[in-house]
Design a protein around this motif. Structure first.
Motif, PDB file in Angstrom:
ATOM      1  N   GLN A 182       0.821  -1.207   0.000  1.00  0.00           N
ATOM      2  CA  GLN A 182       0.000   0.000   0.000  1.00  0.00           C
ATOM      3  C   GLN A 182       0.852   1.252   0.000  1.00  0.00           C
ATOM      4  O   GLN A 182       1.993   1.262   0.472  1.00  0.00           O
ATOM      5  CB  GLN A 182      -0.950  -0.014   1.191  1.00  0.00           C
ATOM      6  N   SER A 183       0.269   2.290  -0.548  1.00  0.00           N
ATOM      7  CA  SER A 183       0.874   3.617  -0.555  1.00  0.00           C
ATOM      8  C   SER A 183      -0.269   4.619  -0.553  1.00  0.00           C
ATOM      9  O   SER A 183      -1.397   4.284  -0.942  1.00  0.00           O
ATOM     10  CB  SER A 183       1.761   3.796  -1.792  1.00  0.00           C
ATOM     11  N   SER A 184      -0.010   5.832  -0.124  1.00  0.00           N
ATOM     12  CA  SER A 184      -1.076   6.829  -0.061  1.00  0.00           C
ATOM     13  C   SER A 184      -1.623   7.136  -1.449  1.00  0.00           C
ATOM     14  O   SER A 184      -0.906   7.076  -2.456  1.00  0.00           O
ATOM     15  CB  SER A 184      -0.568   8.110   0.606  1.00  0.00           C
ATOM     16  N   ALA A 185      -2.905   7.479  -1.497  1.00  0.00           N
ATOM     17  CA  ALA A 185      -3.602   7.668  -2.772  1.00  0.00           C
ATOM     18  C   ALA A 185      -3.471   9.106  -3.258  1.00  0.00           C
ATOM     19  O   ALA A 185      -4.453   9.847  -3.365  1.00  0.00           O
ATOM     20  CB  ALA A 185      -5.066   7.280  -2.622  1.00  0.00           C
ATOM     21  N   ASN A 186      -2.259   9.485  -3.574  1.00  0.00           N
ATOM     22  CA  ASN A 186      -1.995  10.829  -4.079  1.00  0.00           C
ATOM     23  C   ASN A 186      -0.822  10.767  -5.054  1.00  0.00           C
ATOM     24  O   ASN A 186       0.015   9.859  -4.959  1.00  0.00           O
ATOM     25  CB  ASN A 186      -1.662  11.788  -2.939  1.00  0.00           C
ATOM     26  N   PRO A 187      -0.759  11.705  -5.989  1.00  0.00           N
ATOM     27  CA  PRO A 187       0.445  11.764  -6.814  1.00  0.00           C
ATOM     28  C   PRO A 187       1.671  11.914  -5.924  1.00  0.00           C
ATOM     29  O   PRO A 187       1.612  12.566  -4.877  1.00  0.00           O
ATOM     30  CB  PRO A 187       0.220  13.016  -7.676  1.00  0.00           C
ATOM     31  N   SER A 188       2.769  11.284  -6.304  1.00  0.00           N
ATOM     32  CA  SER A 188       3.970  11.295  -5.475  1.00  0.00           C
ATOM     33  C   SER A 188       4.359  12.720  -5.107  1.00  0.00           C
ATOM     34  O   SER A 188       4.506  13.588  -5.969  1.00  0.00           O
ATOM     35  CB  SER A 188       5.120  10.620  -6.227  1.00  0.00           C
ATOM     36  N   GLY A 189       4.474  12.969  -3.805  1.00  0.00           N
ATOM     37  CA  GLY A 189       4.820  14.299  -3.320  1.00  0.00           C
ATOM     38  C   GLY A 189       3.635  15.213  -3.121  1.00  0.00           C
ATOM     39  O   GLY A 189       3.788  16.318  -2.590  1.00  0.00           O
ATOM     40  N   GLY A 190       2.443  14.788  -3.532  1.00  0.00           N
ATOM     41  CA  GLY A 190       1.257  15.622  -3.401  1.00  0.00           C
ATOM     42  C   GLY A 190       0.579  15.453  -2.058  1.00  0.00           C
ATOM     43  O   GLY A 190       0.955  14.594  -1.253  1.00  0.00           O
ATOM     44  N   PRO A 191      -0.465  16.241  -1.805  1.00  0.00           N
ATOM     45  CA  PRO A 191      -1.160  16.159  -0.508  1.00  0.00           C
ATOM     46  C   PRO A 191      -1.967  14.869  -0.384  1.00  0.00           C
ATOM     47  O   PRO A 191      -2.517  14.359  -1.364  1.00  0.00           O
ATOM     48  CB  PRO A 191      -2.074  17.391  -0.519  1.00  0.00           C
ATOM     49  N   GLU A 192      -2.030  14.351   0.835  1.00  0.00           N
ATOM     50  CA  GLU A 192      -2.813  13.150   1.096  1.00  0.00           C
ATOM     51  C   GLU A 192      -4.303  13.473   1.047  1.00  0.00           C
ATOM     52  O   GLU A 192      -4.716  14.612   1.284  1.00  0.00           O
ATOM     53  CB  GLU A 192      -2.460  12.558   2.466  1.00  0.00           C
ATOM     54  N   ALA A 193      -5.095  12.458   0.758  1.00  0.00           N
ATOM     55  CA  ALA A 193      -6.543  12.629   0.652  1.00  0.00           C
ATOM     56  C   ALA A 193      -7.229  12.157   1.923  1.00  0.00           C
ATOM     57  O   ALA A 193      -7.020  11.027   2.354  1.00  0.00           O
ATOM     58  CB  ALA A 193      -7.076  11.847  -0.546  1.00  0.00           C
ATOM     59  N   ARG A 194      -8.052  13.011   2.506  1.00  0.00           N
ATOM     60  CA  ARG A 194      -8.803  12.613   3.691  1.00  0.00           C
ATOM     61  C   ARG A 194     -10.223  12.184   3.347  1.00  0.00           C
ATOM     62  O   ARG A 194     -10.919  11.601   4.181  1.00  0.00           O
ATOM     63  CB  ARG A 194      -8.812  13.718   4.740  1.00  0.00           C
ATOM     64  N   ARG A 195     -10.684  12.499   2.132  1.00  0.00           N
ATOM     65  CA  ARG A 195     -11.991  12.048   1.640  1.00  0.00           C
ATOM     66  C   ARG A 195     -11.804  11.426   0.271  1.00  0.00           C
ATOM     67  O   ARG A 195     -10.867  11.766  -0.454  1.00  0.00           O
ATOM     68  CB  ARG A 195     -12.972  13.215   1.541  1.00  0.00           C
TER      69      ARG A 195
END
Length: 205
Positions: free
Chosen positions: A132-145
């Motif tokens: 798993q990895s965060s659902a954002n473009p690399s280096g971009g802000p994380e998504a809370r919704r």
């Protein structure tokens, strides 16, 4: 989110797909940790450099501890205190498990077990680990919704789960590779768990 939703989500991952899901921190992307093609797709979708490691997420603490059973007892006990929780633990990987998640260092593995309560509780039915990895473009802000996830990423996944609004702060990453010998650890990234809270859990040595 229902158990049926989670079952379909897990089936998509088992078939080599990419899943978009809520953790106890931010929205993430999940793939089969043994599928080179799926891991490559995840990295390409995020624009993540291929040499950067990811983490393997288990959805039940005992499953993670069973996979890590060769670790020294002191490290195992630390994981028992950390999991489940908003922490990614870097541990020694002498058996070189999940090499696709390790990047250039196969002797170290990131492991995560989220706290599955409230709207995301149905995820506890997941029977297999995921890379798993965060659902954002690399280096971009994380998504809370779910609605905050970049549209290009949402268009590139094969299944998604909506867990409502999340805290929005990524997991704290802690390096436990020297913990067994000296009781030492290193905070690689301070996130959802503060350094002071981590010290209370692991000690200050």
């Amino acid at each position: 989110m229902t158990p049926d939703d989670v079952e379909r989500f897990e089936a998509a991952i088992a078939a080599g797909g990419i899943g978009l899901f809520p953790a106890d921190t931010v929205y993430g992307l999940a793939v089969d940790p043994e599928s080179e093609r799926a891991v490559r797709r995840l990295y390409e979708l995020k624009g993540r450099p291929p040499q950067r490691p990811a983490a393997v997420m288990f959805f039940e603490p005992q499953a993670a501890l069973a996979a890590m059973e060769d670790l020294p007892q002191r490290t195992i006990e630390a994981l028992r205190r950390l999991f489940p929780g908003r922490v990614t633990a870097l541990v020694p990987n002498s058996r070189r498990l999940f090499p696709l998640a390790c990047g250039p260092d196969p002797d170290r593995l990131g492991v995560r077990v989220p706290e599955l309560t409230g709207p995301i509780a149905p995820l506890s039915a997941m029977t297999r680990p995921v890379t798993q990895s965060s659902a954002n473009p690399s280096g971009g802000p994380e998504a809370r919704r779910l609605a905050d996830v970049d549209p290009a990423i949402r268009a590139g996944v094969d299944a998604e789960l909506d867990g409502g609004e999340l805290p929005g702060v990524p997991s704290t990453v802690v390096d436990l590779t020297a913990y067994a010998e000296r009781g030492e650890y290193r905070v690689v990234r301070e996130g959802a768990v503060s350094a002071s809270d981590l010290a209370a859990i692991l000690g200050t040595a």
